[in-house]
Design a protein around this motif. Structure first.
Motif, PDB file in Angstrom:
ATOM      1  N   MET A  66      -7.967  12.188 -11.939  1.00  0.00           N
ATOM      2  CA  MET A  66      -6.648  11.753 -12.449  1.00  0.00           C
ATOM      3  C   MET A  66      -6.060  12.949 -13.246  1.00  0.00           C
ATOM      4  SD  MET A  66      -7.564   9.129 -15.536  1.00  0.00           S
ATOM      5  CE  MET A  66      -8.202   7.677 -14.595  1.00  0.00           C
ATOM      6  N   VAL A 107      -2.910   8.863 -21.951  1.00  0.00           N
ATOM      7  CA  VAL A 107      -2.293   7.756 -21.911  1.00  0.00           C
ATOM      8  C   VAL A 107      -3.459   6.512 -22.158  1.00  0.00           C
ATOM      9  CG1 VAL A 107      -1.006   5.921 -20.680  1.00  0.00           C
ATOM     10  CG2 VAL A 107      -0.114   8.247 -20.778  1.00  0.00           C
ATOM     11  N   HIS A 108      -4.558   6.653 -21.548  1.00  0.00           N
ATOM     12  CA  HIS A 108      -5.768   5.865 -21.495  1.00  0.00           C
ATOM     13  C   HIS A 108      -6.388   5.841 -22.760  1.00  0.00           C
ATOM     14  CE1 HIS A 108      -5.446   3.969 -17.491  1.00  0.00           C
ATOM     15  NE2 HIS A 108      -5.600   5.077 -16.957  1.00  0.00           N
ATOM     16  N   THR A 167      -2.714  11.510 -17.621  1.00  0.00           N
ATOM     17  CA  THR A 167      -2.975   9.869 -17.603  1.00  0.00           C
ATOM     18  C   THR A 167      -4.252   9.638 -18.439  1.00  0.00           C
ATOM     19  OG1 THR A 167      -2.398  10.357 -15.335  1.00  0.00           O
ATOM     20  CG2 THR A 167      -3.694   8.345 -16.046  1.00  0.00           C
TER      21      THR A 167
END
Length: 101
Positions: A54, A61-62, A58
């Motif tokens: 990914m 964000v996680h 991303t």
């Protein structure tokens, strides 16, 4: 480590209510669990992104979602909670580095 405390936790437990967030495991998505395992393994965001296929954004964000759900301020605290709750990394097919004798 700063984990928000619930001043009513003792009363809640005595009255049979659910455990406070600091004790009860947060509801994490499968991807958040994978990211948390990578963090526990000591990987950087860029390495986690490569490992999980990914974008680095991303992963960030996680990580933000993980820290919010676990009510911690940094990735070290995420790793500590992963270890404390028994959410350790799954064994991989890669050989582990050995310490020199």
């Amino acid at each position: 480590m700063h984990v928000a405390s619930n001043p009513h936790a003792i009363r809640d437990q005595e009255e049979g209510r659910s455990a406070p967030a600091a004790i009860a495991p947060a509801r994490l998505t499968p991807t958040q669990i994978k990211v948390m395992r990578c963090v526990h393994s000591g990987l950087l965001n860029k390495q986690i992104a490569y490992e999980l296929g990914m974008a680095e954004a991303t992963v960030k964000v996680h990580m933000t979602a993980l820290m919010r759900k676990l009510n911690v301020r940094n990735r070290t605290q995420v790793a500590i909670i992963a270890s404390t709750l028994g959410w350790l990394p799954e064994p991989s097919g890669r050989p582990m580095a050995r310490a020199a004798d």
